[in-house]
Design a protein around this motif. Structure first.
Motif, PDB file in Angstrom:
ATOM      1  N   TYR A 108       0.835  -1.207   0.000  1.00  0.00           N
ATOM      2  CA  TYR A 108       0.000   0.000   0.000  1.00  0.00           C
ATOM      3  C   TYR A 108       0.867   1.252   0.000  1.00  0.00           C
ATOM      4  N   VAL A 109       1.853   1.292   0.871  1.00  0.00           N
ATOM      5  CA  VAL A 109       2.735   2.460   0.971  1.00  0.00           C
ATOM      6  C   VAL A 109       3.479   2.684  -0.349  1.00  0.00           C
ATOM      7  N   ARG A 110       3.914   1.598  -0.983  1.00  0.00           N
ATOM      8  CA  ARG A 110       4.612   1.730  -2.270  1.00  0.00           C
ATOM      9  C   ARG A 110       3.686   2.316  -3.342  1.00  0.00           C
ATOM     10  N   LYS A 111       2.434   1.877  -3.358  1.00  0.00           N
ATOM     11  CA  LYS A 111       1.476   2.343  -4.368  1.00  0.00           C
ATOM     12  C   LYS A 111       0.916   3.729  -4.064  1.00  0.00           C
ATOM     13  N   ASN A 112       1.055   4.173  -2.820  1.00  0.00           N
ATOM     14  CA  ASN A 112       0.456   5.440  -2.384  1.00  0.00           C
ATOM     15  C   ASN A 112       1.500   6.315  -1.708  1.00  0.00           C
ATOM     16  N   PRO A 113       2.404   6.895  -2.487  1.00  0.00           N
ATOM     17  CA  PRO A 113       3.445   7.753  -1.895  1.00  0.00           C
ATOM     18  C   PRO A 113       2.822   8.860  -1.040  1.00  0.00           C
ATOM     19  N   GLY A 114       3.447   9.118   0.081  1.00  0.00           N
ATOM     20  CA  GLY A 114       2.958  10.154   0.988  1.00  0.00           C
ATOM     21  C   GLY A 114       1.970   9.625   2.019  1.00  0.00           C
ATOM     22  N   GLN A 115       1.571   8.362   1.899  1.00  0.00           N
ATOM     23  CA  GLN A 115       0.664   7.749   2.855  1.00  0.00           C
ATOM     24  C   GLN A 115       1.447   6.755   3.710  1.00  0.00           C
ATOM     25  N   VAL A 116       1.039   6.595   4.964  1.00  0.00           N
ATOM     26  CA  VAL A 116       1.643   5.606   5.859  1.00  0.00           C
ATOM     27  C   VAL A 116       0.534   4.836   6.563  1.00  0.00           C
ATOM     28  N   CYS A 117       0.862   3.634   6.984  1.00  0.00           N
ATOM     29  CA  CYS A 117      -0.118   2.759   7.633  1.00  0.00           C
ATOM     30  C   CYS A 117       0.122   2.759   9.143  1.00  0.00           C
ATOM     31  N   PRO A 118      -0.877   3.125   9.930  1.00  0.00           N
ATOM     32  CA  PRO A 118      -0.709   3.136  11.380  1.00  0.00           C
ATOM     33  C   PRO A 118      -0.680   1.728  11.978  1.00  0.00           C
ATOM     34  N   ALA A 119      -0.454   1.663  13.264  1.00  0.00           N
ATOM     35  CA  ALA A 119      -0.410   0.380  13.984  1.00  0.00           C
ATOM     36  C   ALA A 119      -1.670  -0.424  13.723  1.00  0.00           C
ATOM     37  N   LYS A 120      -1.505  -1.718  13.560  1.00  0.00           N
ATOM     38  CA  LYS A 120      -2.589  -2.678  13.367  1.00  0.00           C
ATOM     39  C   LYS A 120      -3.436  -2.394  12.131  1.00  0.00           C
ATOM     40  N   TRP A 121      -2.906  -1.612  11.206  1.00  0.00           N
ATOM     41  CA  TRP A 121      -3.634  -1.288   9.986  1.00  0.00           C
ATOM     42  C   TRP A 121      -4.010  -2.560   9.242  1.00  0.00           C
ATOM     43  N   GLU A 122      -5.244  -2.607   8.766  1.00  0.00           N
ATOM     44  CA  GLU A 122      -5.733  -3.696   7.930  1.00  0.00           C
ATOM     45  C   GLU A 122      -6.175  -3.101   6.605  1.00  0.00           C
ATOM     46  N   GLU A 123      -6.053  -3.878   5.562  1.00  0.00           N
ATOM     47  CA  GLU A 123      -6.420  -3.430   4.226  1.00  0.00           C
ATOM     48  C   GLU A 123      -7.822  -2.830   4.235  1.00  0.00           C
ATOM     49  N   GLY A 124      -7.959  -1.643   3.637  1.00  0.00           N
ATOM     50  CA  GLY A 124      -9.238  -0.955   3.571  1.00  0.00           C
ATOM     51  C   GLY A 124      -9.447   0.074   4.661  1.00  0.00           C
ATOM     52  N   GLU A 125      -8.635   0.018   5.702  1.00  0.00           N
ATOM     53  CA  GLU A 125      -8.761   0.998   6.793  1.00  0.00           C
ATOM     54  C   GLU A 125      -8.059   2.296   6.418  1.00  0.00           C
ATOM     55  N   GLU A 126      -8.322   3.329   7.221  1.00  0.00           N
ATOM     56  CA  GLU A 126      -7.715   4.632   6.975  1.00  0.00           C
ATOM     57  C   GLU A 126      -6.209   4.594   7.185  1.00  0.00           C
ATOM     58  N   THR A 127      -5.535   5.404   6.378  1.00  0.00           N
ATOM     59  CA  THR A 127      -4.090   5.586   6.521  1.00  0.00           C
ATOM     60  C   THR A 127      -3.849   7.016   6.977  1.00  0.00           C
ATOM     61  N   LEU A 128      -2.602   7.374   7.111  1.00  0.00           N
ATOM     62  CA  LEU A 128      -2.231   8.716   7.547  1.00  0.00           C
ATOM     63  C   LEU A 128      -1.401   9.407   6.475  1.00  0.00           C
ATOM     64  N   THR A 129      -1.535  10.724   6.414  1.00  0.00           N
ATOM     65  CA  THR A 129      -0.665  11.544   5.580  1.00  0.00           C
ATOM     66  C   THR A 129       0.192  12.365   6.543  1.00  0.00           C
ATOM     67  N   PRO A 130       1.470  12.007   6.708  1.00  0.00           N
ATOM     68  CA  PRO A 130       2.316  12.732   7.647  1.00  0.00           C
ATOM     69  C   PRO A 130       2.399  14.212   7.282  1.00  0.00           C
ATOM     70  N   GLY A 131       2.357  15.040   8.303  1.00  0.00           N
ATOM     71  CA  GLY A 131       2.471  16.478   8.103  1.00  0.00           C
ATOM     72  C   GLY A 131       2.389  17.205   9.425  1.00  0.00           C
ATOM     73  N   LEU A 132       2.697  18.481   9.392  1.00  0.00           N
ATOM     74  CA  LEU A 132       2.688  19.291  10.611  1.00  0.00           C
ATOM     75  C   LEU A 132       1.308  19.311  11.277  1.00  0.00           C
ATOM     76  N   ASP A 133       0.252  19.213  10.496  1.00  0.00           N
ATOM     77  CA  ASP A 133      -1.088  19.237  11.080  1.00  0.00           C
ATOM     78  C   ASP A 133      -1.389  18.038  11.966  1.00  0.00           C
ATOM     79  N   LEU A 134      -0.602  16.949  11.846  1.00  0.00           N
ATOM     80  CA  LEU A 134      -0.825  15.767  12.675  1.00  0.00           C
ATOM     81  C   LEU A 134       0.032  15.773  13.940  1.00  0.00           C
ATOM     82  N   VAL A 135       1.043  16.631  13.996  1.00  0.00           N
ATOM     83  CA  VAL A 135       1.951  16.624  15.146  1.00  0.00           C
ATOM     84  C   VAL A 135       1.169  16.932  16.424  1.00  0.00           C
TER      85      VAL A 135
END
Length: 187
Positions: free
Chosen positions: A157-184
């Protein structure tokens, strides 16, 4: 030094797969995902439980475009004998690579030099030949193939979706994160 984000080193090995001996090298991985699943030795205790568990998930991994290589410092002849004498190992259809010289195990920095055995280690290699994931456990701690499948899905998923990361216990189809200052400080 961590092997994460490093290129795998060249290797040549003979494996036992589907009743035959076959030669493999790093060239066989070009453009494909691959798992190298190192274990200490054939005819042992924890190893067949792990290899059998991985065999149960092999078709799922193949459907995801992933090839699996079981690797120990035993020979391909020993892999054949184990395959023919163990019901659990007999169901394996992925290649079991012989590494009697320890070359592949050294390349992945997983060889116990004093014993000539590989540690219990798992490496996920991306289609560019770069190591994206590794896990090493102590001799008595078996791995979980279902968790490995989940981690492969996250890496793909991360390879196919640059800029996205998978949080702990992520399962296919669940929400991912876009790292940025707004999440700090917001998670």
């Amino acid at each position: 030094m961590s092997l994460i984000n490093t290129q795998i080193k060249p290797f040549k090995a003979t494996g036992f797969v589907k009743g035959e001996f076959k030669d493999f090298s790093e060239a066989d991985l070009a453009g494909k995902w691959a798992i190298f699943f190192f274990y200490p030795a054939d005819f042992t205790f924890v190893c067949p439980t792990e290899l059998g568990d991985l065999a149960d998930h092999y078709e799922d991994l193949r459907a995801m475009g992933v090839e699996v290589f079981g690797v120990s410092t035993d020979t391909h002849f020993t892999h054949k004998a184990w395959h023919e004498t163990s019901e659990t190992i007999g169901k394996i259809t992925y290649p079991m690579l012989g590494d009697p010289t320890g070359t592949i195990s050294r390349n992945f920095e997983i060889l116990r030099e004093d014993e000539g055995l590989a540690n219990r280690g798992t490496f996920l290699v991306d289609p560019d030949g770069v190591i994206q994931f590794l896990e090493v456990t102590a001799e008595g701690i078996g791995r979980n193939a279902a968790e490995l499948v989940r981690k492969v899905k996250a890496a793909q998923y991360v390879r196919k979706n640059p800029g996205q990361v998978c949080p702990a216990k992520w399962e296919e189809g669940e929400e991912t994160l876009t790292p940025g200052l707004d999440l700090v400080g917001k998670i």
